[in-house]
Design a protein around this motif. Sequence first.
Motif, PDB file in Angstrom:
ATOM      1  N   GLY A  95      -3.502  -7.607  -1.800  1.00  0.00           N
ATOM      2  CA  GLY A  95      -4.116  -7.021  -2.992  1.00  0.00           C
ATOM      3  C   GLY A  95      -5.594  -7.310  -3.031  1.00  0.00           C
ATOM      4  O   GLY A  95      -6.423  -6.414  -3.292  1.00  0.00           O
TER       5      GLY A  95
ATOM      6  N   ILE B  88      -7.346  -5.248  -0.427  1.00  0.00           N
ATOM      7  CA  ILE B  88      -7.508  -3.843  -0.851  1.00  0.00           C
ATOM      8  C   ILE B  88      -8.723  -3.741  -1.775  1.00  0.00           C
ATOM      9  O   ILE B  88      -9.538  -2.842  -1.661  1.00  0.00           O
TER      10      ILE B  88
ATOM     11  N   LYS C 237     -11.908  -1.522  -0.928  1.00  0.00           N
ATOM     12  CA  LYS C 237     -11.811  -0.260  -1.691  1.00  0.00           C
ATOM     13  C   LYS C 237     -13.086   0.589  -1.610  1.00  0.00           C
ATOM     14  O   LYS C 237     -14.175   0.116  -1.845  1.00  0.00           O
TER      15      LYS C 237
ATOM     16  N   GLY D 166       0.360   4.677  -2.236  1.00  0.00           N
ATOM     17  CA  GLY D 166      -1.001   4.140  -2.301  1.00  0.00           C
ATOM     18  C   GLY D 166      -1.983   5.227  -2.701  1.00  0.00           C
ATOM     19  O   GLY D 166      -2.881   5.001  -3.517  1.00  0.00           O
TER      20      GLY D 166
ATOM     21  N   SER E 108      -1.603   5.920  -6.319  1.00  0.00           N
ATOM     22  CA  SER E 108      -2.188   4.869  -7.156  1.00  0.00           C
ATOM     23  C   SER E 108      -3.711   4.900  -7.061  1.00  0.00           C
ATOM     24  O   SER E 108      -4.394   4.579  -8.025  1.00  0.00           O
TER      25      SER E 108
ATOM     26  N   GLY F 259       0.547   1.897 -10.586  1.00  0.00           N
ATOM     27  CA  GLY F 259       1.168   1.089  -9.527  1.00  0.00           C
ATOM     28  C   GLY F 259       2.007   1.917  -8.569  1.00  0.00           C
ATOM     29  O   GLY F 259       2.036   1.682  -7.376  1.00  0.00           O
TER      30      GLY F 259
ATOM     31  N   GLN G  94       5.247  -5.558  -3.696  1.00  0.00           N
ATOM     32  CA  GLN G  94       4.239  -4.493  -3.584  1.00  0.00           C
ATOM     33  C   GLN G  94       3.465  -4.349  -4.897  1.00  0.00           C
ATOM     34  O   GLN G  94       2.267  -4.066  -4.897  1.00  0.00           O
TER      35      GLN G  94
ATOM     36  N   SER H 270      -0.594  -4.350  -5.504  1.00  0.00           N
ATOM     37  CA  SER H 270      -1.386  -3.304  -6.170  1.00  0.00           C
ATOM     38  C   SER H 270      -1.983  -3.832  -7.472  1.00  0.00           C
ATOM     39  O   SER H 270      -3.082  -3.437  -7.856  1.00  0.00           O
TER      40      SER H 270
ATOM     41  N   SER I  27      -5.139  -5.932  -6.554  1.00  0.00           N
ATOM     42  CA  SER I  27      -6.258  -5.069  -6.167  1.00  0.00           C
ATOM     43  C   SER I  27      -6.855  -4.383  -7.397  1.00  0.00           C
ATOM     44  O   SER I  27      -8.062  -4.215  -7.492  1.00  0.00           O
TER      45      SER I  27
ATOM     46  N   ILE J   2       3.056  -2.240   2.037  1.00  0.00           N
ATOM     47  CA  ILE J   2       1.720  -2.628   1.583  1.00  0.00           C
ATOM     48  C   ILE J   2       0.651  -2.072   2.532  1.00  0.00           C
ATOM     49  O   ILE J   2      -0.365  -1.538   2.106  1.00  0.00           O
TER      50      ILE J   2
ATOM     51  N   GLY K  18       0.182   1.349   1.895  1.00  0.00           N
ATOM     52  CA  GLY K  18      -0.473   1.431   0.585  1.00  0.00           C
ATOM     53  C   GLY K  18      -1.968   1.208   0.677  1.00  0.00           C
ATOM     54  O   GLY K  18      -2.750   1.927   0.036  1.00  0.00           O
TER      55      GLY K  18
ATOM     56  N   ALA L  28      -4.367   4.148  -0.419  1.00  0.00           N
ATOM     57  CA  ALA L  28      -5.211   3.934  -1.598  1.00  0.00           C
ATOM     58  C   ALA L  28      -6.654   4.349  -1.329  1.00  0.00           C
ATOM     59  O   ALA L  28      -7.327   4.909  -2.202  1.00  0.00           O
TER      60      ALA L  28
END
Lengths: 249, 304
Positions: A239, A242, A246, B25, B28, B34, B60, B64, B67, B249, B252, B256
């Motif tokens: 997470g 990401i 991003k 992803g 989202s 999510g 997962q 998310s 992030s 993930i 994802g 994303a």
Amino acid sequence: MKHILPVLFFCASFLVVSPIYASNFEVEIAHETIDVTVGFTGSTIEIFGDRRDEDTLVAIMVEGPKTDVTIWEKARVFGTWVNRYFVHFDNIPKYYSYSLSGTNNSEKTKRLLAFHGIGNDAMLSNARIEKSGSVEDLELFKKELLKKKVDAGLYTKDGVKMNFINNNFFRVRFDIPASAATGNYIIKSYLIKDDEVIEHNTDMLSVEQVGLNAFINESARKHSFIYAFVCIFLAFFSGWLISVLKVRP
Amino acid sequence: MQIYLPIAEMSVPIEMIFLLGAFVGFISGVFGVGGGFLTTPLLIFMGIPSAVAVGTQGSQLVASGVSGVMGYWRRGHVDFMVGTIMLGGGFFGTLVGVGFFQFIKYLGQIDLIISILYIVLLGSIGCMMLFESVFSAFKKKTMKSEFNRLKSPSLISRLPYKMRFPRSKLYVSALVPGGIGFVSGFLVSTMGVGGGFLLVPAMIYILGMPPLLVAGTSLFQIIFTSAFSTMMHATISNSVDIMLAVFLILGGVIGAQFGVLASKKVTGARARIILALLVLGVCLQLAIQLFLSPSEIFVMVEGQ
């Protein structure tokens, strides 16, 4: 080549052993373990055997680890389809298959095979059954169970063909699909003559996860707290990654 | 390429799992949700046992959630106090949810109850979202801003254990954020969805929180509730498959990135209309399965 070698070894062992060891019936499994790796897509249990007497019936049965299975029949309740009636089969094998050297057997032999649980119907008729009160046609539920297991490749419809290399030596291959359960598989072999079992063997084969898979499975079961922490940490880290990576629109 | 999942104990085409992760992803990334409402049913549809799908989906959601929350945290849009109280309720909801999950599994009605829960949740949220987005697309004013003028209903203002939440400028019973957290925990552990769809409107309309703080706070709460749910599923039912989680993930992360890029083109009310239609589509699909004659009248359940 992979399949010929065990046959050659097996035949050679008989050439050496047969003069002093006069057994009527010998059965060997090509591999005693099946390794389930990350890329496992199924395997086979290969069995070689020898019978001294051509005028006998050979029966081989493979049983995987056992579990309880419930077959639910759906019915309409307030317009929705829900699981309504059930038949619960206690302790039946997750994988089951068998092979016979001949199919044209007498009624007495058929009863003998059924007694030893050889054949789909025989195996199921030995299982302890519980059912919801309104179920009358038990056979229908048994048929459905067999159909679902056969469709998944976990049971065989009419058994597996036994191939004879000559009148005595035989080979059987049982396919193990990727969805087959891990654990110990019991292989029972019978030599039948004049409606009587004259010799029988029991062998064991283990289907087990190896390498990374085994490590994950064992960690999840034996050290579930640490395993859960690793899963959560991994998720936190991903997470965070990401959010760093991003792309800004 | 087939890969054997060590906990689900089955072989799956890994590219499908990766694509599923990437698709969710992407969604989202575009809509800022999510995506649990899509992943869990699709995993079950692929043949993954529902227990493993729900158990794994929790991790997962953590990914998310983390992030998403980083951005809100940097901008100071997270009310940690409300989030912590919600978390307390969330833990309790997770415990009840895991127990409920085991119970319906024992009854043999897991598919039915999970389907009904999904249909009710997705149907109501989808309709609400569609209504709100169509309303704002025409009126240039969101329902949120209309509703936000309303104060908490009188029943809620009469609840005991009142607390001050300075960041959100609220003086409300701790039972309200705790209760909202409870629902979220229950949803995560039974359905594998974060419940952001439900939390955000509940926090705005019931709790009366400033909309600016809602998204970050709900994500903060979802992270820890999902982590707790992962812990529970991993220890009680051994149903968290780390291999499945990694590929979901990984997909994802990549999805994303494309989602964020695509979100430049689809923005505002139009994006929410698409998302609402997507939610309603999943709901309709599940409803069809429940109400139309199934192709298989008999179902097999192992190991009960």
